[in-house]
Scaffold this active site. Structure first.
Site, short mmCIF file in Angstrom:
data_model
loop_
_atom_site.label_atom_id
_atom_site.label_comp_id
_atom_site.label_asym_id
_atom_site.label_seq_id
_atom_site.Cartn_x
_atom_site.Cartn_y
_atom_site.Cartn_z
N HIS A 204 0.81 -1.22 0.00
CA HIS A 204 0.00 0.00 0.00
C HIS A 204 0.85 1.26 0.00
O HIS A 204 0.31 2.37 -0.15
CB HIS A 204 -0.95 0.01 1.21
CG HIS A 204 -0.26 0.20 2.53
ND1 HIS A 204 0.06 -0.85 3.36
CD2 HIS A 204 0.18 1.31 3.15
CE1 HIS A 204 0.65 -0.39 4.44
NE2 HIS A 204 0.74 0.93 4.35
N ASP A 234 -0.19 -7.49 0.84
CA ASP A 234 0.35 -6.16 1.11
C ASP A 234 1.87 -6.19 1.07
O ASP A 234 2.54 -6.13 2.11
CB ASP A 234 -0.16 -5.64 2.46
CG ASP A 234 0.03 -4.14 2.61
OD1 ASP A 234 0.56 -3.51 1.68
OD2 ASP A 234 -0.37 -3.59 3.66
N GLY A 315 3.76 6.05 9.00
CA GLY A 315 5.16 6.12 8.58
C GLY A 315 5.91 4.83 8.86
O GLY A 315 6.98 4.59 8.31
N SER A 317 4.72 1.90 8.10
CA SER A 317 4.33 0.91 7.09
C SER A 317 5.54 0.35 6.35
O SER A 317 6.45 1.10 5.97
CB SER A 317 3.39 1.55 6.06
OG SER A 317 2.06 1.51 6.49
N SER A 332 1.86 -3.79 7.91
CA SER A 332 0.75 -3.47 7.03
C SER A 332 -0.09 -2.33 7.62
O SER A 332 -0.16 -1.24 7.06
CB SER A 332 -0.12 -4.71 6.81
OG SER A 332 -1.27 -4.40 6.04
#
Length: 454
Positions: A204, A234, A315, A317, A332
């Site tokens: 993502h 993801d 941030g 992720s 995720s």
């Protein structure tokens, strides 16, 4: 006066040469020690005995309902009958007799997936309570909550409904920061396909074609996303512009110029202590609470995730999840923050590596030419309690902007060659100093006796 200056110069030169010998020796010794076989806690999990998962596989999903690591470090297996319980105990694991098999629990999650999708909801099988837990965040309306509750009631009483604080969101905005026009994420792990090297991060974070930078000004371009999967899964691959990750590719940053050396990849176990690092909130730890979780983000549904009680913030992720130096997942999304806590979901690394056809870049002593993914990590802590687990063996972060000292760079494990060069240069300096002194003494002797003879 001239003789005094010469003595000072000679002494300084000798001291510098001796210092060079000591520094070169330290560089070579550090590299030699790092090349030794790592301790058991830093080895890939493939070498460990996965008792719980092996018992579940042998007994089958109709007679078991998952396994996890107990507080004392022993594997616990949920079983549906007394015969299976005896087999588990004979194998040295603890047995817990439960009313619902994994087949029943999976049937319940399949029914939930087939119901109309409700953003802001998530569910997973809780092995320890033998239930399917459905959670809804504050964005879920009363009408949607009521409809989902009716679906759960039809399935059975083992589906537990919970309202959560906050919202389930992706953590876009690991552990080094990477930035694009879409926002800020964290680097996960460095991987390779044999020809080029990449960053494995969250899907993502950006679609294929996204350009990534290492600074806010866009002056240091890192690479471009060449493969991305989201929603559904993801994960994504960011190919380095130069094709190579550079020095320290086997290390993930944990803050303060420090890092953890990655030695392999595996799947985690419920109850396992894990660590997450991200560019926003740094290093945090917690436990795996469920596997194969499903989350309905506003952008779409993602399945097959690792559920944990580790906190994360925007941030983070794409940042790495690991334990004992073994890669487990990339961040995720979830809810909450690192002040109040929350639930965070991770894309399993092993599934991403298989789907992308790449392998982890691991420390030299663990490379061996073998694929990095290990089949399972249920035995991650071995016989020790989960609380005793550690992130893994420490290592300096090469090129880190903070806390990276000259000594850390000079004593990096890749510096055998430079260390030998320092030693050789220091020896030459010592020999040269001795030769120059001898020549000066010889000339002084000649001048003295020439004056005496005349």
């Amino acid at each position: 006066m001239r003789h005094a200056r010469r003595r000072v110069v000679r002494r300084v030169t000798r001291l510098a040469a001796v210092g060079g010998l000591l520094l070169g020796g330290a560089m070579v010794a550090q590299a030699a020690m790092a090349s030794e076989t790592p301790p058991a806690s830093a080895r890939p999990l493939a070498a460990r005995d996965d008792t719980g998962a092996a018992l579940v596989a042998r007994l089958g999903t109709a007679r078991t309902a998952g396994s996890w690591i107990g507080a004392d470090g022993r594997p616990v297996v949920a079983v549906t009958d007394a015969t299976a319980a005896r087999e588990v105990r004979r194998a040295g694991a603890e047995a817990k007799v439960v009313p619902h098999s994994m087949d029943e629990l999976k049937s319940a999650t399949a029914t939930l997936r087939s119901a109309p999708r409700v953003p802001g909801t998530a569910w997973a099988v809780d092995y320890r309570t033998n239930r399917v837990v459905v959670r809804a965040d504050r964005t879920v309306s009363a009408g949607d909550w009521s409809r989902l509750s009716r679906v759960a009631t039809k399935i059975g009483g083992f589906v537990h409904m919970e309202r959560m604080k906050g919202t389930f969101t992706t953590r876009l905005n690991g552990a080094q920061p990477i930035l694009s026009t879409g926002g800020r994420c964290s680097a996960g792990f460095n991987v390779t396909n044999g020809q080029s090297e990449f960053i494995l991060t969250a899907g993502h974070c950006g679609p294929s074609g996204s350009t990534w930078f290492a600074d806010n000004q866009g002056n240091r371009q890192l690479g471009t996303t060449v493969n991305s999967a989201f929603p559904g899964s993801d994960f994504s691959l960011v190919q380095y512009d130069g094709g190579k990750a550079g020095a320290g590719a086997d290390v993930v940053a944990v803050g303060g110029g420090k890092g953890v050396r990655i030695t392999g990849a595996a799947d985690p176990a419920v109850g396992q202590r894990v660590f997450r690092s991200g560019s926003t909130s740094g290093l945090h730890d917690g436990q795996v609470t469920a596997l194969n979780a499903t989350v309905n983000y506003p952008e779409g549904t993602v399945t097959g995730l690792i559920e944990t009680n580790v906190c994360a913030e925007p941030g983070d992720s794409g940042g790495p999840l690991f334990s004992e130096g073994v890669a487990l997942g990339v961040t995720s999304g979830g809810n909450g923050d690192c002040t109040t806590g929350g639930t965070t979901f991770f894309q399993p690394v092993t599934k991403a590596l298989t789907a992308l056809g790449v392998r982890l870049i691991v420390s030299a002593q663990n490379a061996g030419g073998a694929p990095s993914p290990a089949p399972s990590a249920a035995g991650a802590q071995g016989a020790m309690a989960p609380s005793a687990a550690s992130p893994g063996s420490s290592a300096p972060v090469t090129g880190a902007s903070e806390g990276s000292t000259l000594l850390a760079r000079l004593t990096d494990t890749r510096n055998v060659g430079p260390g030998l060069l320092v030693i050789a240069g220091s020896l030459i300096a010592l020999v040269a100093t001795r030769y120059i002194r001898a020549e000066q003494d010889r000339k002084a002797y000649q001048r003295y006796y020439s004056a005496t003879w005349s």
